[in-house]
Design a protein around this motif. Structure first.
Motif: not given
Length: 982
Positions: A282-295, A506-517
């Motif tokens: 795998p070519l992965v820039s980050s394995f983090v899924l959520s950086s929200k505090k407590g989650k 994948w936006e790890i702070t808002k935990t949602q998909v972010r658009n391309l542009f």
């Protein structure tokens, strides 16, 4: 040729620039209902700036009456100008966008100025054609782009024309200015979604609200119908006992089927290590899924021999999770098995040979209290990989790594940017657009069964039924209405493609998909997020459509003038003739509009080609005529520059020849770079563009910096503050313009610049001044007005003075005006300003200080007595404002230089605010103008020396000046009333 009598417009004299810039910057944070959310376009002008510029371009400056010999003095003109400023302050507020009371005040001022202009030109040979006092001139933007400027011209009451070479831009303009007025007041005809009851606008549907409601209703039908057809491709995930055994945190969901929000994928290549060359790593820039505090949640790759699995971990994020398998920037990774570095060249080769794969890394589902992260499921991976799309966009991306990096990794066409499941989904929705059109047409006929009654004219035998005339041919009946509805539904599909492709992260702070542009490019990403189009979250078709509906809903005004958008080349078109012009042309090579917009064009074409067959007749966006300096397209940087400058000169010359002669033309210039030499700020691109405008036949009467990137009255730490764009105010140069000498040019600068600068920094009425951060660029305008109105300014050797050399002399004139040595300041202040220039707040030799003081007509002891320096042990140092007396009162101070008054004002403003500063100014009103002029000088000095903190203080004082003066007047009024009562 009979000359036109054209009063100077407000924009040629003064603007409440800080108010405009604050509103423009604030607007960037507004999303709901903002036209920018209708469809993405790059480098769109803020509505606030466009509206203010147009208003100031259309209304006469009150000072023009003085020029014509009317009985209006300078002070009266400034009072009237302040009233126009207040209209602008109200006009630029986002909450007043559709405020009829505010807009009507602006429209009335525009009409008043227009009738004055018509009266002045009542004897002109073309008066009937050009100066009809009962009809405002039309507006045209030949580089319409995202449509902000034509939209605001329409809002101010002008019939608006928008043209652009780019079909995507043309469609955006049609959707904003052409279609909504055509169907104003139309009731919705579509059936309500099941379970809904009509709650709003039972009787009247103002503006385009009925059209917006139908877009919502048919969009809902499209989503439901799409789910019937492809919903099985987006399976839910069941929480089994085995999953709970491994993850006790999932116990609350045992036995439930959760809706998936997104599938997270990692791209893979074969390991470069021979021992593992059969393994897809795998070519992965980050394995983090959520950086929200407590989650906090992350993916843990578990390696077993030559196999690996991805497992979900909850808790503190380890460093290796944050790094993924990435090594530094670019395509540099690490082999998960052997720790062997994977070099960019190896990844390029693998990708070009078709060996770039993908593997499911995690599933994100929606739980009762937020996101639920799950390990990959083989059934979900197979559901995505077994899809076989029947169609995909074949248009190729350009080989231009500056804007497009995917082609380097084997993704050659726009279709390659989508997963098979995404292609099936987008083509399904595209096909449903046309099905929705047929439903809308039939529903409209059912709701309006008698077209002849609707038209009020009846149908002649053999005439075309109004219901059969399509939108593209000017229709307004059933077919046209169906076309209009699906224009916005097609936008929904086009918008959806921005968040439904394999370059979304994948936006790890808002935990949602972010658009391309996120920027003006299509960059390669390695681990990507694939959204669920039926997940009721970011990336759901209905969620995407809501943004479009909100924009249409805000078109609540029913009396907007009809407007038009068409495809046309700015270099050769004639739509401009006799119209007011404001435009934002492409700047050099900043943005590759045509190449980038192909991403949307391929989907828009599939959905809307039947509606606008001519506009979507080509396979890709036209590029040959696009005015962008792209070396890969023209063969070299030099050829690209020659193409751009030649085309831009011809396009601007078109404006010179065709624009309405009673109004200046405003041109936005995307300010990109600046250079500071010998105290003068300039820019290579800026100088080149000014040359092009002047050579095309314009004189330049104003240069207004429009800032959208900076906060209110702040400058970047340690950096020069750049405007996002500069608005050039241009007039056609007289055909019999003379030449003048360099000496005469300098004389005119000395004679005319002071009054122009006094107007800009606020005059004597307390009107909002131009902030120091903007003065350097804004003050170029009056100087360039002198330079560019002549055929040429000649140097002593007979050669033509260049724009660069003229800018140097203009900047010198600005500096001389602001300099305390100009004779407007007391001796103590002149000493302090010169000492500050040399030592700032640091100590310097007493002997040197005494010599300087004597040269200025004062002494060090005298300045010390004034309380602004400390002197002792052979050293002299200026006191900083924080060291001044806190209880200082100018009415009891025996020696008050302007320097002291200025810094006491800064101290009071920073510690106690604008009201307290106003209270202090009320005690020394005679020093107000000098304080302000000194602040401008000191800001300019600090900016040149890159003293950011000091510069900020002077900029803030000027930025608050209007409020400070208002507070001082209020205090003065109260004092007068107390005196009268006594």
């Amino acid at each position: 040729m009979h000359p036109v009598k054209s009063p100077k417009k407000l924009i040629e004299v003064a603007l409440p620039l800080d108010d405009i810039n604050v509103a423009a910057a604030r607007e960037k944070s507004i999303r709901h209902g903002h036209p920018s959310t209708l469809h993405l376009w790059w480098a769109r002008r803020p509505l606030a700036a466009a509206r203010a510029v147009l208003f100031a371009q259309l209304v006469n400056d009150p000072g023009y009456q003085r020029e014509l010999g009317y009985g209006v003095n300078k002070q009266e003109a400034e009072i009237k100008r302040e009233k126009l400023f207040q209209i602008i302050r109200d006009l630029v507020k986002w909450e007043n966008t559709n405020n009829e009371k505010v807009l009507n005040r602006a429209r009335e001022a525009i009409w008043e100025s227009w009738r004055e202009t018509c009266h002045l030109n009542r004897n002109h040979p073309q008066a009937a054609e050009l100066f009809n006092p009962e009809k405002l001139p039309a507006f045209h933007d030949p580089f319409a782009g995202g449509g902000a400027i034509p939209l605001e011209a329409q809002r101010l009451g002008l019939e608006s024309y928008a043209s652009d070479l780019n079909p995507v831009a043309v469609m955006i303009n049609k959707a904003m200015i052409e279609i909504p007025p055509k169907f104003a007041g139309q009731r919705p005809v579509g059936p309500l979604p099941n379970g809904e009851k009509q709650l709003r606008f039972e009787q009247d549907w103002p503006g385009a609200t009925g059209l917006a409601e139908d877009v919502r209703r048919y969009g809902h039908w499209m989503r439901e119908e799409a789910f019937k057809r492809i919903g099985h491709l987006y399976p839910k995930v069941e929480i089994t006992p085995e999953m709970v055994a491994e993850r006790p945190d999932l116990k609350a969901y045992l036995g439930e089927e959760l809706t998936v929000i997104a599938w997270l994928w990692a791209r893979t290549v074969k390991s470069p290590n021979p021992a593992f060359s059969h393994v897809d790593v795998p070519l992965v820039s980050s394995f983090v899924l959520s950086s929200k505090k407590g989650k906090e949640t992350y993916v843990q790759p578990v390696v077993e021999g030559d196999r690996y699995v991805f497992e979900i971990r909850v808790g503190a994020l380890p460093d290796d999770a944050k790094q993924g398998t990435k090594l530094g920037r670019g395509a540099n990774f690490n082999c998960l098995f052997s720790n062997t570095p994977i070099q960019p060249k190896y990844i390029y080769e693998q990708a070009q040979s078709g060996s770039l794969g993908q593997r499911l890394m995690a599933i994100v589902a929606e739980g009762k209290s937020g996101r639920v992260y799950l390990s990959p499921d083989i059934l979900h991976e197979e559901a995505a990989n077994q899809v076989q799309p029947e169609w995909k966009p074949a248009a190729l991306m350009p080989e231009n790594p500056r804007w497009f990096s995917p082609p380097m990794y084997g993704m050659k066409s726009y279709g390659d940017l989508f997963t098979p499941r995404q292609l099936v989904a987008l083509t399904t929705f595209s096909d449903l657009v046309q099905e929705a059109r047929e439903k809308a047409i039939n529903d409209y006929r059912a709701a309006n069964p008698n077209p002849s009654t609707r038209s009020g004219t009846g149908l002649d035998e053999g005439s075309l039924d109004p219901d059969d005339i399509p939108l593209a041919q000017g229709g307004s009946g059933a077919t046209a209405y169906g076309d209009a509805v699906v224009v916005y539904l097609g936008f929904g599909v086009s918008r959806l493609s921005d968040i439904c492709n394999s370059l979304c992260r994948w936006e790890i702070t808002k935990t949602q998909v972010r658009n391309l542009f996120g920027r003006q490019a299509i960059p390669m990403i390695w681990d990507f997020a694939e959204n669920n189009l039926f997940g009721d979250a970011a990336g759901d078709f209905q969620t995407s459509l809501k943004s479009i509906v909100r924009v249409i809903e805000r078109q609540t005004m029913s009396d907007l003038p009809s407007s038009h958008a068409c495809q046309d080349d700015a270099v050769n078109q004639s739509v401009t003739r006799g119209k007011v012009i404001s435009t934002d042309p492409p700047y050099y090579d900043n943005i590759g509009y045509a190449d980038l917009s192909d991403f949307f064009y391929v989907w828009m074409r599939r959905s809307l080609r039947r509606i606008y067959p001519e506009l979507f007749g080509t396979m890709a966006v036209p590029k040959e005529q696009e005015l962008v300096a792209t070396p890969y397209r023209h063969g070299s940087k030099e050829k690209a520059e020659a193409f751009f400058m030649g085309g831009m000169r011809r396009a601007i010359h078109n404006l010179v020849v065709q624009a309405h002669s009673a109004f200046p033309v405003t041109i936005y210039y995307a300010f990109k770079q600046q250079e500071t030499k010998e105290g003068s700020t300039t820019s290579t691109g800026w100088v080149t563009f000014l040359e092009a405008v002047i050579q095309a036949g314009f004189s330049i009467d104003g240069t207004w910096p429009m800032r959208t990137e900076m906060g209110n009255r702040m400058i970047g730490s340690g950096t020069n503050a750049l405007a996002s764009s500069i608005v050039l105010v241009c007039r056609k140069r007289l055909p019999n313009a003379d030449t003048i000498s360099r000496r005469d040019f300098q004389r005119q600068l000395r004679e005319e610049m002071p009054e122009a600068l006094e107007t800009m920094i606020g005059g004597e009425t307390g009107q909002t001044p131009i902030a120091p951060v903007d003065l350097a660029q804004a003050a170029i305008g009056p100087g360039m007005a002198i330079y560019s109105k002549y055929e040429a300014v000649l140097n002593q050797d007979g050669s033509r003075m260049s724009v660069h050399d003229a800018l140097v002399l203009i900047n010198r004139a600005i500096t001389e005006f602001l300099n305390p040595d100009s004779g407007n300041f007391d001796a103590d202040t002149q000493f302090c300003a010169s000492w500050f220039d040399q030592y700032a707040w640091n100590s310097g030799p007493f002997g040197e200080a005494q010599v300087l003081a004597q040269a200025k007509g004062t002494t060090v002891d005298g300045v010390k007595e004034a309380g602004v320096v400390e002197s002792g042990s052979g050293k002299v140092r200026l006191l900083k404002w924080g060291e001044y007396q806190s209880d200082w009162d100018p009415t009891t101070d025996k020696r008050t230089p302007v320097w002291e008054a200025c810094h006491q004002m800064i101290r009071r403003l920073q510690n106690r605010g604008e009201s307290a500063a106003g209270e202090l100014l009320a005690k020394m009103p005679e020093k107000g103008e000098a304080i302000r002029q000194l602040s401008y000088h000191l800001y300019t000095l600090c900016e040149r020396k890159k003293w950011a903190e000091e510069a900020r203080a002077y900029n803030e004082l000027i930025g608050s000046w209007h409020a400070i003066v208002a507070a001082s007047h209020e205090i003065g009024h109260v004092g007068e009333q107390i005196g009268l009562d006594l």
